[in-house]
Design a protein around this motif. Structure first.
Motif, mmCIF file in Angstrom:
data_model
loop_
_atom_site.group_PDB
_atom_site.id
_atom_site.type_symbol
_atom_site.label_atom_id
_atom_site.label_comp_id
_atom_site.label_asym_id
_atom_site.label_seq_id
_atom_site.Cartn_x
_atom_site.Cartn_y
_atom_site.Cartn_z
ATOM 1 N N PRO A 124 0.672 -1.127 0.085
ATOM 2 C CA PRO A 124 0.128 0.182 0.325
ATOM 3 C C PRO A 124 0.939 1.246 -0.023
ATOM 4 O O PRO A 124 0.600 2.112 -1.214
ATOM 5 C CB PRO A 124 -0.587 -0.068 1.551
ATOM 6 C CG PRO A 124 -1.294 -1.717 1.745
ATOM 7 C CD PRO A 124 0.611 -2.461 1.076
ATOM 8 N N GLY A 125 1.910 1.390 0.961
ATOM 9 C CA GLY A 125 2.825 2.285 0.658
ATOM 10 C C GLY A 125 3.592 2.475 -0.227
ATOM 11 O O GLY A 125 3.602 3.775 -1.165
ATOM 12 N N ALA A 126 3.872 1.572 -1.199
ATOM 13 C CA ALA A 126 4.432 1.567 -2.545
ATOM 14 C C ALA A 126 3.502 1.806 -3.596
ATOM 15 O O ALA A 126 4.219 2.844 -4.117
ATOM 16 C CB ALA A 126 4.838 -0.109 -2.693
ATOM 17 N N ILE A 127 2.737 1.834 -3.278
ATOM 18 C CA ILE A 127 1.781 2.253 -4.425
ATOM 19 C C ILE A 127 0.766 3.563 -4.548
ATOM 20 O O ILE A 127 1.445 4.256 -5.669
ATOM 21 C CB ILE A 127 0.012 1.127 -3.887
ATOM 22 C CG1 ILE A 127 0.606 -0.196 -4.794
ATOM 23 C CG2 ILE A 127 -0.826 1.633 -5.476
ATOM 24 C CD1 ILE A 127 -0.596 -1.057 -4.836
ATOM 25 N N THR A 128 0.265 4.044 -3.392
ATOM 26 C CA THR A 128 0.305 5.556 -2.836
ATOM 27 C C THR A 128 2.015 6.714 -3.575
ATOM 28 O O THR A 128 1.568 7.535 -3.676
ATOM 29 C CB THR A 128 0.270 5.743 -1.362
ATOM 30 O OG1 THR A 128 1.086 5.545 -0.581
ATOM 31 C CG2 THR A 128 -1.078 4.825 -1.133
ATOM 32 N N VAL A 161 -2.181 12.475 -1.634
ATOM 33 C CA VAL A 161 -1.592 11.139 -1.837
ATOM 34 C C VAL A 161 -0.874 11.072 -0.875
ATOM 35 O O VAL A 161 -0.435 10.134 -0.207
ATOM 36 C CB VAL A 161 -1.637 10.712 -2.728
ATOM 37 C CG1 VAL A 161 -0.673 9.103 -3.284
ATOM 38 C CG2 VAL A 161 -3.028 10.904 -3.838
ATOM 39 N N PHE A 162 0.468 11.978 -1.311
ATOM 40 C CA PHE A 162 1.384 11.873 -0.204
ATOM 41 C C PHE A 162 1.711 11.740 1.323
ATOM 42 O O PHE A 162 1.718 11.643 2.436
ATOM 43 C CB PHE A 162 2.623 13.180 -0.773
ATOM 44 C CG PHE A 162 3.560 13.113 -1.178
ATOM 45 C CD1 PHE A 162 4.574 12.129 -0.840
ATOM 46 C CD2 PHE A 162 4.159 14.245 -2.642
ATOM 47 C CE1 PHE A 162 5.356 11.343 -2.282
ATOM 48 C CE2 PHE A 162 4.824 13.941 -3.327
ATOM 49 C CZ PHE A 162 5.581 12.577 -3.261
ATOM 50 N N GLY A 163 0.318 12.552 1.855
ATOM 51 C CA GLY A 163 -0.128 13.396 3.177
ATOM 52 C C GLY A 163 -0.890 11.221 3.473
ATOM 53 O O GLY A 163 -1.123 10.951 4.420
ATOM 54 N N ALA A 179 2.312 8.945 4.212
ATOM 55 C CA ALA A 179 2.925 9.023 5.385
ATOM 56 C C ALA A 179 1.507 8.629 6.213
ATOM 57 O O ALA A 179 2.031 8.206 7.622
ATOM 58 C CB ALA A 179 2.594 10.734 5.392
ATOM 59 N N TRP A 180 0.406 8.667 6.139
ATOM 60 C CA TRP A 180 -0.649 7.742 6.756
ATOM 61 C C TRP A 180 -0.420 6.176 7.531
ATOM 62 O O TRP A 180 -0.213 5.598 8.318
ATOM 63 C CB TRP A 180 -1.815 8.258 6.721
ATOM 64 C CG TRP A 180 -2.623 7.659 7.799
ATOM 65 C CD1 TRP A 180 -3.347 8.315 9.474
ATOM 66 C CD2 TRP A 180 -3.833 6.721 7.677
ATOM 67 N NE1 TRP A 180 -4.668 7.699 9.964
ATOM 68 C CE2 TRP A 180 -4.384 6.873 8.655
ATOM 69 C CE3 TRP A 180 -3.448 6.062 6.765
ATOM 70 C CZ2 TRP A 180 -5.545 5.525 8.882
ATOM 71 C CZ3 TRP A 180 -4.728 4.996 6.329
ATOM 72 C CH2 TRP A 180 -5.436 4.502 7.803
ATOM 73 N N ILE A 181 -0.228 6.281 6.150
ATOM 74 C CA ILE A 181 -0.391 4.974 5.973
ATOM 75 C C ILE A 181 0.968 4.103 6.643
ATOM 76 O O ILE A 181 1.397 2.911 7.301
ATOM 77 C CB ILE A 181 -0.525 3.852 4.558
ATOM 78 C CG1 ILE A 181 -1.509 4.546 3.806
ATOM 79 C CG2 ILE A 181 0.254 2.951 4.245
ATOM 80 C CD1 ILE A 181 -1.805 3.937 2.556
ATOM 81 N N GLU A 182 2.467 4.906 6.691
ATOM 82 C CA GLU A 182 3.333 4.322 7.093
ATOM 83 C C GLU A 182 3.692 4.367 8.394
ATOM 84 O O GLU A 182 4.204 3.560 9.121
ATOM 85 C CB GLU A 182 4.993 5.386 6.443
ATOM 86 C CG GLU A 182 5.177 5.232 4.821
ATOM 87 C CD GLU A 182 5.417 4.222 4.110
ATOM 88 O OE1 GLU A 182 6.236 3.261 4.080
ATOM 89 O OE2 GLU A 182 4.503 3.128 3.939
#
Length: 480
Positions: free
Chosen positions: A207-211, A246-248, A251-254
């Motif tokens: 999910p982090g890689a895709i976003t 999307v960067f936000g 960051a939330w996912i990470e």
């Protein structure tokens, strides 16, 4: 047999400079291919019967793909082995380079550039980590300095090497030159690259890689479209907004969701790591301000032949290649923070010299400024890379290397787009109407834009210098 420590492995230590040669050579080629194609775009567009704005995607898709995948491959390297990722990357890059030379169609060429960029991102995300693991601390600064020299040489020497090749050979050879060098590196790597240190197969944060990839694509599209249609365009603003959102989300996912995040945000809590990454970003942006301005100044305003302009500009990478390993060696005697600050002071002073350049400035003086800039960059880059790679744990070397390479490629795009935006805005103001090109017979218009652009570069260097000076004073105070 895999070892837990390359530094204590006598076979690895015996081959460590050959390992540096293999990694450095491929780093040079991967970086070179981000800039060498620019000079060939008019030839390629004529030969393939395509519009210039379509041909520009041959450059853009390469940089976009690299930036979108660097963090992912850095994490894969940490999880499954940096040597393994690097080996696969060398093969993909060489295959992509071979395919790029076949004149089938623009779509085929773009696909080949994606393959090439996949390989480049795999090697770029792991090169610093491999060198950090292989070299003992006493030699690490020198080794990372040499890798930094390969990076700068590749980024700056592209137009000159490309021009020399195009003068004698078809455009395909700007890609095919990589094939024998790639095969040589693959062969050299087969014999001297060690087996990977044993790793845990940690899960990949998809999910982090895709976003992250979506955010990078949105950001790049906004920058490239903004240069063509203006940054106030509605679609461009929407793309910038989308990239931020999307960067936000990334960051939330990470920070909240990922079990083993793609980007370890806790690394930014380390001030040495964060400041080194940020100042490196600023200086590379300032370097590309110079790279954009200098050819216009020398060829258009001063009337130099392209080869003479190229000889003058090659002073930058030549001096840096000489100075970088020396600066790396000096880290055993002086604090890296002191060396980075000295290098930045020299770089800032060189910008003052450029700001005062006119049509009557002696070329020997301008060439001296180019050499001084290369000297300052060489003094700065080696210890700065060492701080970035030596302030993180071994398990995060791949991520740190990927972040360093990501910052390097992003600053290339930001530097080119920001410098051209400032240059043409200042020229338009001086001219009294919009312009996006050099105006024949009006060098005064260009000089007005040049001086404004280089004043911006001066302040970028000054900010980086003040940050490093504060860090040096702070580190000295803590030592007492």
């Amino acid at each position: 047999m895999a070892t837990t420590n390359y530094v204590d492995n006598p076979t690895v230590q015996r081959h460590r400079w050959w390992i540096l040669t293999a990694v450095g050579l491929f780093t040079f080629m991967a970086t070179l291919d981000g800039s060498i194609v620019n000079i060939a775009l008019p030839v390629i567009s004529n030969d393939m019967h395509i519009m210039t704005n379509q041909a520009e995607w041959i450059v853009s898709i390469y940089l976009l793909t690299i930036c979108a995948l660097l963090l992912l491959f850095g994490k894969i390297g940490d999880s499954f082995g940096k040597i393994r990722v690097f080996r696969v990357g060398t093969v993909l890059f060489t295959i992509g380079s071979l395919l790029c030379g076949f004149n089938h169609s623009l779509l085929f060429l773009l696909g080949a550039r994606v393959v090439q960029a996949l390989g480049a991102s795999m090697t770029m995300s792991t090169n610093n980590g491999i060198i950090t693991e292989v070299f003992p601390m006493r030699e690490r600064g020198k080794a990372l300095g040499l890798i930094g020299s390969f990076v700068s040489l590749g980024a700056i020497a592209g137009p000159g090497i490309g021009g020399l090749l195009l003068a004698q050979l078809p455009w395909a050879y700007i890609f095919w030159i990589n094939v024998p060098l790639g095969l040589l590196t693959i062969l050299l790597g087969h014999f001297i690259l060690p087996k990977d240190i044993a790793r845990e197969n940690r899960p990949i944060d998809w999910p982090g890689a895709i976003t992250f990839a979506i955010a990078i694509v949105s950001l790049f599209l906004a920058i490239f479209m903004g240069q063509a249609v203006g940054f106030a365009n509605g679609l461009v603003l929407a793309l910038f907004t989308g990239a931020i959102l999307v960067f936000g989300l990334f960051a939330w996912i990470e920070q909240k969701k990922a079990i083993d995040p793609l980007l370890s945000f806790y690394l930014f809590k380390n001030l040495d790591f964060s400041m080194s990454l940020f100042t490196g970003f600023l200086i590379f942006v300032a370097n590309f301000f110079f790279n954009v301005i200098a050819p216009f100044y020398l060829q258009n305003a001063r009337g130099l032949a392209p080869n003479m302009a190229g000889y003058l500009l090659m002073l930058f990478p030549i001096v840096q290649v000489i100075v970088s390993p020396i600066s790396g060696s000096l880290q055993n005697r002086f604090a890296p923070e002191l060396l980075t600050t000295v290098g930045l002071v020299i770089l800032t002073l060189s910008q003052v010299g450029y700001i005062t350049a006119t049509l009557s400035t002696p070329l020997w003086l301008f060439g001296s400024l180019v050499g001084v800039m290369g000297f300052g960059n060489g003094v700065f880059q080696s210890p700065n890379n060492t701080i970035v790679m030596s302030t993180v744990s071994q398990r995060d070397l791949g991520v740190a290397g990927g972040m360093n390479a990501l910052a390097r490629n992003l600053r290339m795009v930001v530097g080119i787009s920001a410098s051209t935006t400032v240059l043409f805005s200042a020229m338009s103001q001086a001219y009294g109407k919009p312009t996006t090109t050099y105006i024949n017979g009006r060098p005064d218009i260009f000089l007005a834009g040049m001086h404004t652009t280089l004043i911006v570069a001066f302040f970028i260097c000054l900010v980086a210098t003040l940050i490093n000076l504060w860090r040096y004073v702070h580190s000295r105070a803590k030592a007492k």
